[in-house]
Design a protein around this motif. Sequence first.
Motif, PDB file in Angstrom:
ATOM      1  N   GLN A 167       0.767  -1.162  -0.112  1.00  0.00           N
ATOM      2  CA  GLN A 167      -0.002   0.133  -0.077  1.00  0.00           C
ATOM      3  C   GLN A 167       1.023   1.178   0.008  1.00  0.00           C
ATOM      4  O   GLN A 167       0.797   2.208  -0.645  1.00  0.00           O
ATOM      5  N   ASP A 168       2.016   1.242   0.660  1.00  0.00           N
ATOM      6  CA  ASP A 168       2.801   2.228   0.544  1.00  0.00           C
ATOM      7  C   ASP A 168       3.503   2.534  -0.526  1.00  0.00           C
ATOM      8  O   ASP A 168       3.818   3.529  -1.288  1.00  0.00           O
ATOM      9  N   LEU A 169       3.763   1.390  -1.476  1.00  0.00           N
ATOM     10  CA  LEU A 169       4.210   1.294  -2.586  1.00  0.00           C
ATOM     11  C   LEU A 169       3.059   2.063  -3.686  1.00  0.00           C
ATOM     12  O   LEU A 169       3.803   2.689  -4.567  1.00  0.00           O
ATOM     13  N   GLN A 170       2.204   1.845  -3.496  1.00  0.00           N
ATOM     14  CA  GLN A 170       1.060   2.302  -4.630  1.00  0.00           C
ATOM     15  C   GLN A 170       1.093   3.733  -4.157  1.00  0.00           C
ATOM     16  O   GLN A 170       0.760   4.584  -5.284  1.00  0.00           O
ATOM     17  N   ALA A 171       1.162   4.198  -2.943  1.00  0.00           N
ATOM     18  CA  ALA A 171       1.172   5.623  -2.822  1.00  0.00           C
ATOM     19  C   ALA A 171       2.291   6.201  -3.348  1.00  0.00           C
ATOM     20  O   ALA A 171       2.336   7.614  -3.756  1.00  0.00           O
ATOM     21  N   GLU A 172       3.420   5.638  -3.499  1.00  0.00           N
ATOM     22  CA  GLU A 172       4.823   6.285  -3.921  1.00  0.00           C
ATOM     23  C   GLU A 172       4.755   6.023  -5.468  1.00  0.00           C
ATOM     24  O   GLU A 172       5.389   7.172  -6.122  1.00  0.00           O
ATOM     25  N   TRP A 173       4.476   5.112  -6.113  1.00  0.00           N
ATOM     26  CA  TRP A 173       4.659   4.869  -7.392  1.00  0.00           C
ATOM     27  C   TRP A 173       3.058   4.937  -8.230  1.00  0.00           C
ATOM     28  O   TRP A 173       2.237   4.102  -8.017  1.00  0.00           O
ATOM     29  N   PRO A 174       2.905   5.797  -8.867  1.00  0.00           N
ATOM     30  CA  PRO A 174       1.826   6.152  -9.474  1.00  0.00           C
ATOM     31  C   PRO A 174       1.212   5.133 -10.427  1.00  0.00           C
ATOM     32  O   PRO A 174       0.066   5.085 -10.904  1.00  0.00           O
ATOM     33  N   GLU A 175       2.010   4.269 -11.131  1.00  0.00           N
ATOM     34  CA  GLU A 175       1.778   3.155 -12.215  1.00  0.00           C
ATOM     35  C   GLU A 175       0.892   2.267 -11.299  1.00  0.00           C
ATOM     36  O   GLU A 175       0.053   1.539 -12.075  1.00  0.00           O
ATOM     37  N   ILE A 176       1.092   1.938 -10.021  1.00  0.00           N
ATOM     38  CA  ILE A 176       0.321   1.000  -9.245  1.00  0.00           C
ATOM     39  C   ILE A 176      -1.153   1.475  -8.938  1.00  0.00           C
ATOM     40  O   ILE A 176      -1.208   2.369  -8.466  1.00  0.00           O
ATOM     41  N   ALA A 177      -1.886   1.154 -10.002  1.00  0.00           N
ATOM     42  CA  ALA A 177      -3.408   1.577  -9.823  1.00  0.00           C
ATOM     43  C   ALA A 177      -4.178   0.898  -8.932  1.00  0.00           C
ATOM     44  O   ALA A 177      -5.210   1.436  -8.108  1.00  0.00           O
ATOM     45  N   ALA A 178      -3.846  -0.320  -8.419  1.00  0.00           N
ATOM     46  CA  ALA A 178      -4.628  -1.109  -7.542  1.00  0.00           C
ATOM     47  C   ALA A 178      -3.889  -2.027  -6.793  1.00  0.00           C
ATOM     48  O   ALA A 178      -2.890  -2.499  -7.613  1.00  0.00           O
ATOM     49  N   VAL A 179      -3.971  -2.442  -5.649  1.00  0.00           N
ATOM     50  CA  VAL A 179      -3.317  -3.552  -4.805  1.00  0.00           C
ATOM     51  C   VAL A 179      -4.341  -4.534  -4.270  1.00  0.00           C
ATOM     52  O   VAL A 179      -5.526  -3.946  -3.607  1.00  0.00           O
ATOM     53  N   GLU A 180      -4.180  -5.555  -4.927  1.00  0.00           N
ATOM     54  CA  GLU A 180      -5.283  -6.837  -4.439  1.00  0.00           C
ATOM     55  C   GLU A 180      -4.703  -8.007  -3.610  1.00  0.00           C
ATOM     56  O   GLU A 180      -3.510  -8.369  -4.149  1.00  0.00           O
ATOM     57  N   PHE A 181      -5.293  -8.202  -2.409  1.00  0.00           N
ATOM     58  CA  PHE A 181      -4.783  -9.340  -1.755  1.00  0.00           C
ATOM     59  C   PHE A 181      -5.681 -10.722  -1.750  1.00  0.00           C
ATOM     60  O   PHE A 181      -6.788 -10.583  -1.982  1.00  0.00           O
ATOM     61  N   SER A 182      -4.962 -11.749  -1.863  1.00  0.00           N
ATOM     62  CA  SER A 182      -6.029 -12.828  -1.854  1.00  0.00           C
ATOM     63  C   SER A 182      -5.101 -14.071  -0.891  1.00  0.00           C
ATOM     64  O   SER A 182      -3.926 -14.006  -0.792  1.00  0.00           O
ATOM     65  N   PRO A 183      -5.867 -15.308  -0.595  1.00  0.00           N
ATOM     66  CA  PRO A 183      -5.332 -16.058   0.115  1.00  0.00           C
ATOM     67  C   PRO A 183      -4.367 -16.999  -0.430  1.00  0.00           C
ATOM     68  O   PRO A 183      -4.435 -16.998  -1.530  1.00  0.00           O
ATOM     69  N   LEU A 184      -3.351 -17.826  -0.002  1.00  0.00           N
ATOM     70  CA  LEU A 184      -2.490 -18.727  -0.409  1.00  0.00           C
ATOM     71  C   LEU A 184      -3.431 -19.754  -0.818  1.00  0.00           C
ATOM     72  O   LEU A 184      -4.317 -20.174  -0.093  1.00  0.00           O
ATOM     73  N   GLY A 185      -2.993 -20.617  -1.977  1.00  0.00           N
ATOM     74  CA  GLY A 185      -3.824 -21.799  -2.262  1.00  0.00           C
ATOM     75  C   GLY A 185      -5.056 -21.612  -2.614  1.00  0.00           C
ATOM     76  O   GLY A 185      -5.725 -22.386  -2.876  1.00  0.00           O
ATOM     77  N   GLY A 186      -5.588 -20.467  -3.162  1.00  0.00           N
ATOM     78  CA  GLY A 186      -6.864 -20.505  -3.442  1.00  0.00           C
ATOM     79  C   GLY A 186      -7.778 -20.410  -2.311  1.00  0.00           C
ATOM     80  O   GLY A 186      -9.156 -20.582  -2.867  1.00  0.00           O
ATOM     81  N   GLY A 187      -7.499 -20.357  -1.382  1.00  0.00           N
ATOM     82  CA  GLY A 187      -8.670 -20.334  -0.272  1.00  0.00           C
ATOM     83  C   GLY A 187      -8.575 -21.724   0.587  1.00  0.00           C
ATOM     84  O   GLY A 187      -9.269 -22.223   1.499  1.00  0.00           O
ATOM     85  N   VAL A 188      -7.662 -22.889  -0.183  1.00  0.00           N
ATOM     86  CA  VAL A 188      -7.643 -24.037   0.402  1.00  0.00           C
ATOM     87  C   VAL A 188      -6.745 -23.957   1.638  1.00  0.00           C
ATOM     88  O   VAL A 188      -5.331 -23.958   1.180  1.00  0.00           O
ATOM     89  N   GLU A 189      -7.226 -23.932   2.832  1.00  0.00           N
ATOM     90  CA  GLU A 189      -6.130 -23.873   3.939  1.00  0.00           C
ATOM     91  C   GLU A 189      -5.204 -24.808   4.262  1.00  0.00           C
ATOM     92  O   GLU A 189      -5.938 -26.179   4.362  1.00  0.00           O
ATOM     93  N   SER A 190      -4.183 -24.965   4.609  1.00  0.00           N
ATOM     94  CA  SER A 190      -3.390 -25.785   5.277  1.00  0.00           C
ATOM     95  C   SER A 190      -2.520 -25.328   6.488  1.00  0.00           C
ATOM     96  O   SER A 190      -2.881 -24.248   6.966  1.00  0.00           O
ATOM     97  N   GLU A 191      -1.634 -26.068   6.945  1.00  0.00           N
ATOM     98  CA  GLU A 191      -0.870 -25.520   8.111  1.00  0.00           C
ATOM     99  C   GLU A 191       0.024 -24.396   7.964  1.00  0.00           C
ATOM    100  O   GLU A 191       0.402 -23.540   8.947  1.00  0.00           O
ATOM    101  N   LEU A 192       0.318 -24.236   6.596  1.00  0.00           N
ATOM    102  CA  LEU A 192       1.379 -23.019   6.230  1.00  0.00           C
ATOM    103  C   LEU A 192       0.499 -21.713   5.686  1.00  0.00           C
ATOM    104  O   LEU A 192       0.886 -20.775   5.713  1.00  0.00           O
ATOM    105  N   THR A 193      -0.743 -22.086   5.083  1.00  0.00           N
ATOM    106  CA  THR A 193      -1.216 -21.212   4.056  1.00  0.00           C
ATOM    107  C   THR A 193      -1.690 -20.077   4.768  1.00  0.00           C
ATOM    108  O   THR A 193      -1.863 -18.913   4.314  1.00  0.00           O
ATOM    109  N   ARG A 194      -2.097 -20.292   6.113  1.00  0.00           N
ATOM    110  CA  ARG A 194      -2.704 -19.009   6.615  1.00  0.00           C
ATOM    111  C   ARG A 194      -1.674 -18.015   7.195  1.00  0.00           C
ATOM    112  O   ARG A 194      -1.892 -16.758   7.594  1.00  0.00           O
ATOM    113  N   PHE A 195      -0.350 -18.314   7.085  1.00  0.00           N
ATOM    114  CA  PHE A 195       0.763 -17.426   7.459  1.00  0.00           C
ATOM    115  C   PHE A 195       1.194 -16.725   6.171  1.00  0.00           C
ATOM    116  O   PHE A 195       2.117 -15.887   6.222  1.00  0.00           O
TER     117      PHE A 195
END
Length: 210
Positions: A167-195
């Motif tokens: 989000q800081d990078l988006q504020a600094e670099w005007p080329e970044i129009a949007a930042v989108e986050f999503s879970p690892l593994g497409g939402g299939v949770e394992s012992e590591l994906t939640r981190f």
Amino acid sequence: KTGENIRSKLASHLHPRTRVLEIGCSSGISLLRLAPATGFYLGTDLSGEILKWTRAQVERRGLSHVRIEHLPAHEVGRAGERDFDVVILNSVLQCFSGHNYLRGVLRQAIDLMAEEGVVFLGHIWDEDLRAEFIRDLTDFQRAHAGKNYRTHADRSEDLFVAREFWQDLQAEWPEIAAVEFSPLGGGVESELTRFGYDTILRIDKRPAGQ
């Protein structure tokens, strides 16, 4: 799972004219799944030995529009290609030496992109969950001592990145129009994906109002 995750998240951005740059393509987990749907695919990696296998797979599958280059991430510009629609860094950020190195690689990659596109950053360890992650690994290692489990509990050399960094990078670099986050593994949770998490940076270099 890693390959299917990235394919599902980038499917709408891939078509027969798409130009893709993958930094850290390694053994081709992403490349071999995505390249058939693209017009040009440049994969780079630091390991020449791994790339021998990847090149062989590319040739065996007849992917003549795929080019493999033995280059470190910060020298990707030496490949001599540009106008990429999609840039991929999948499961490589944790190996980077620090946030400044990451910024330098991203700056170079975005400069090589077309006017519009996306940067996919896959499998990012979450800085905000670092302590919990290491504690979870240490507890698992202790609970399963002597059972021949290989648990990598020492993460002192891994790069962790907080969501605020993007989000800081988006504020600094005007080329970044949007930042989108999503879970690892497409939402299939394992012992590591939640981190960890995935991020897509939407790039738009056009002047405001166009």
